[in-house]
Structure formats: structure tokens, C-alpha cells
Motif scaffolding. Structure first.
Motif, short mmCIF file in Angstrom:
data_model
loop_
_atom_site.label_atom_id
_atom_site.label_comp_id
_atom_site.label_asym_id
_atom_site.label_seq_id
_atom_site.Cartn_x
_atom_site.Cartn_y
_atom_site.Cartn_z
N SER A 19 0.83 -1.21 0.00
CA SER A 19 0.00 0.00 0.00
C SER A 19 0.86 1.25 0.00
N ALA A 20 1.93 1.22 0.77
CA ALA A 20 2.80 2.39 0.86
C ALA A 20 3.40 2.74 -0.50
N VAL A 21 3.85 1.75 -1.24
CA VAL A 21 4.42 2.00 -2.56
C VAL A 21 3.38 2.67 -3.46
N ILE A 23 0.82 4.47 -2.54
CA ILE A 23 0.59 5.84 -2.06
C ILE A 23 1.73 6.75 -2.46
N TYR A 24 2.98 6.31 -2.25
CA TYR A 24 4.13 7.13 -2.62
C TYR A 24 4.12 7.45 -4.12
N ALA A 25 3.84 6.45 -4.92
CA ALA A 25 3.83 6.66 -6.37
C ALA A 25 2.73 7.65 -6.75
N GLY A 26 1.59 7.55 -6.10
CA GLY A 26 0.51 8.49 -6.37
C GLY A 26 0.88 9.91 -6.00
N HIS A 27 1.53 10.08 -4.87
CA HIS A 27 1.96 11.41 -4.45
C HIS A 27 3.01 11.96 -5.42
N LEU A 28 3.88 11.11 -5.88
CA LEU A 28 4.91 11.54 -6.82
C LEU A 28 4.26 12.13 -8.06
N SER A 29 3.28 11.45 -8.58
CA SER A 29 2.58 11.93 -9.77
C SER A 29 1.88 13.25 -9.49
N ALA A 30 1.21 13.36 -8.35
CA ALA A 30 0.49 14.58 -8.00
C ALA A 30 1.45 15.76 -7.83
N ILE A 31 2.59 15.51 -7.22
CA ILE A 31 3.56 16.58 -7.01
C ILE A 31 4.04 17.14 -8.34
N GLU A 51 13.47 7.21 -3.41
CA GLU A 51 14.24 6.46 -2.41
C GLU A 51 13.30 5.70 -1.47
N LEU A 52 12.22 6.33 -1.05
CA LEU A 52 11.25 5.65 -0.20
C LEU A 52 10.63 4.45 -0.91
N ILE A 53 10.31 4.62 -2.17
CA ILE A 53 9.74 3.52 -2.96
C ILE A 53 10.72 2.36 -3.04
N GLU A 54 11.98 2.66 -3.31
CA GLU A 54 12.99 1.60 -3.40
C GLU A 54 13.17 0.89 -2.05
N GLU A 55 13.18 1.65 -0.96
CA GLU A 55 13.31 1.03 0.36
C GLU A 55 12.09 0.17 0.68
N ASN A 56 10.89 0.62 0.28
CA ASN A 56 9.69 -0.18 0.47
C ASN A 56 9.79 -1.49 -0.31
#
Length: 78
Positions: A19-21, A23-31, A51-56
Motif C-alpha cells: 500500500s505504501a508504494v 501511495i508514494y507513487a501516487g503522491h509523486l505523480s500529484a507533485i 528512495e522511499l519507494i525503493e526502500e519499500n
């Protein structure tokens, strides 16, 4: 802790990572598309989120490996 309880908790943690990945990817697109922030700020944010996505993803692989290891063991108490 019993084997099934441990596996259940690990599966829950795995779902959280997945789920976190998303969410992060969605925020990246929105930003990138709607922020109005300067390019330098967007670049820094994208780098941090990448970096957060890769760590996830790394943590997800580790959880998956641990689940497989426990599923292959015959012991029932951890």
C-alpha cells in the motif's frame, strides 16, 4: 508466538508495504503535475520519494523471504 500468528502479522506488514508504494507513487505523480513548486523542489521531492519507494520494495522482498522461510520450517513457536 505461534507460527500462524507470526505469519499473519508478516502478511499484514507485507500488505502495508504494498500500500505504501502505491501511495508514494501516487503522491509523486500529484507533485509533478499539480504542485506549482519550483523545479528544484520538485526534483528533490521526487528523489526522496523514489528512495522511499525503493526502500519499500526492498523491505517487501525481505518480508516475502522471511514468510517463505517460516512457511518452510516445521517449528510452531517463535
Amino acid at each position: 508466538m505461534r507460527r500462524e500468528e507470526l505469519l499473519s502479522r508478516l502478511q499484514e506488514a507485507l500488505k502495508t508495504e504494498e500500500s505504501a508504494v502505491t501511495i508514494y507513487a501516487g503522491h509523486l505523480s500529484a507533485i509533478v503535475t499539480r504542485s506549482g513548486l519550483p523545479d528544484e523542489a520538485i526534483s528533490h521531492i521526487k528523489k526522496t520519494l523514489d528512495e522511499l519507494i525503493e526502500e519499500n520494495k526492498k523491505h517487501k522482498r525481505e518480508l516475502t523471504s522471511l514468510i517463505q522461510q517460516i512457511e518452510g520450517e516445521s517449528i510452531d513457536v517463535y
